[in-house]
Design an enzyme around this catalytic site. Sequence first.
Site, PDB file in Angstrom:
ATOM      1  NE  ARG A  15      -1.072   2.473   2.927  1.00 38.79           N
ATOM      2  CZ  ARG A  15      -0.505   3.573   3.401  1.00 38.79           C
ATOM      3  NH1 ARG A  15      -0.439   4.681   2.660  1.00 38.79           N
ATOM      4  NH2 ARG A  15       0.049   3.586   4.600  1.00 38.79           N
ATOM      5  CG  ASP A  16       3.156   4.358   2.991  1.00 40.12           C
ATOM      6  OD1 ASP A  16       3.033   5.242   2.133  1.00 40.12           O
ATOM      7  OD2 ASP A  16       3.474   4.609   4.172  1.00 40.12           O
ATOM      8  CG  HIS A 207       3.944   4.700   9.192  1.00 38.56           C
ATOM      9  ND1 HIS A 207       3.234   3.722   8.550  1.00 38.56           N
ATOM     10  CD2 HIS A 207       4.255   5.602   8.227  1.00 38.56           C
ATOM     11  CE1 HIS A 207       3.113   4.005   7.271  1.00 38.56           C
ATOM     12  NE2 HIS A 207       3.732   5.150   7.050  1.00 38.56           N
ATOM     13  CG  HIS A 209       7.701   7.428   5.090  1.00 38.99           C
ATOM     14  ND1 HIS A 209       7.436   6.969   3.826  1.00 38.99           N
ATOM     15  CD2 HIS A 209       6.546   7.298   5.784  1.00 38.99           C
ATOM     16  CE1 HIS A 209       6.167   6.580   3.750  1.00 38.99           C
ATOM     17  NE2 HIS A 209       5.596   6.771   4.932  1.00 38.99           N
ATOM     18  CB  CYS A 240       6.419  11.292  -3.131  1.00 34.14           C
ATOM     19  SG  CYS A 240       5.258  12.229  -4.102  1.00 34.14           S
ATOM     20  CG  ASN A 249       6.710   3.057   4.651  1.00 34.18           C
ATOM     21  OD1 ASN A 249       6.204   3.133   3.545  1.00 34.18           O
ATOM     22  ND2 ASN A 249       6.113   3.509   5.736  1.00 34.18           N
TER      23      ASN A 249
END
Length: 301
Positions: A15-16, A207, A209, A240, A249
């Site tokens: 997902r991420d 979480h 990154h 991104c 991540n």
Amino acid sequence: MTRPAAVKLVEVGPRDGLQNEAVPVPTAVKVELIEALADAGMPVIESGSFVSPKWVPQMADTGAVLAAVRRRPGVSYPVLVPNAKGLEDALAAGCEEVAIFAAASESFARRNTNCSIDESFERFAPVAERALAAGMRVRGYISCVVACPYEGPVAPAAVADVAGRLADLGCYEISLGDTIGVGTPAQVVAMLEAVEARLPVARLAVHFHDTYGQALANILASLDRGIAVVDCAVAGLGGCPYAKGATGNVASEDVVYLLHGLGIRTGVDLDRLALAGDRISAHLGRPSGSRVARALAGKRH
Ligand code: HMG
Ligand code: MG
């Protein structure tokens, strides 16, 4: 607080990670990745999101992914939902867990979900209520727990406030996201202290990154506070395409290596995990973002 004896890893790569790929990843490749992660022993695999395909086209096939994945008993396959429509899709796909996602900064809330923090909670309240009534587990995310790409530093009190609001909606776990990967351990500890004043540490996940290479240091600082749930993405997937230099991540393989080295159990087989990461990296046509996976691959040759 002593370090936990075991850590629950939440694999967010499908997902991420894949939500940020410039070139769409075929459904079959996502399915193979998710099944390989389950085979490697990942207990939780975030498998997609039911968000607007106009906002995140990379996740538009989440329904098809979930329909195809052979679900392993005991493994959880949560998805992100931003609103009532997303929840309906998650229910139709037979999901047992969903995640709602908020931000500790107003500008990020607006960029990510097109509304203010307060408006996002107006949307989440009925979503969480209906999900819980349907017997689902609901996880909550907070973005920008250290800093916001538009506003700069974020106050720990703002994070604690949003964490309390997510918990009030019935989220069993709150994942604290350093979205742009800028935090260092002292900042992370200050943020955790504020959140822990509101919620027990057993309900918190971290979480990170890894943009500035601080994720493992931040995880160690979090473990030292008793945090026992860590989000990570195989091969360090993510980054991104529109934010120069941003990375994904923290790599799952690197986290597993750290934890096992500390004598902390994860239930994950590092070699199988690294092979799953190598396979998706090969598909994407680039080296794995995991230092550990690259070292293991070097030893195999
Ligand atoms: P909006 O444009 O204000 O919403 O977006 P809208 O209700 O006006 O809908 C716009 C269009 O999208 C409509 O279609 C809707 O039907 C459709 P049209 O009428 O124009 O044809 N739509 C949907 N379609 C499918 N599924 C849905 C859905 N909802 C609306 N659920 C909205 C508001 C929240 C929908 C939008 O901003 C959105 O989808 N945002 C998601 C952004 C996102 O996924 N971000 C990444 C995940 S968060 C993250 O990565 C951070 C995290 O990793 C932690 C960290 O690191 O910080 C979790
Ligand atoms: Mg994230």
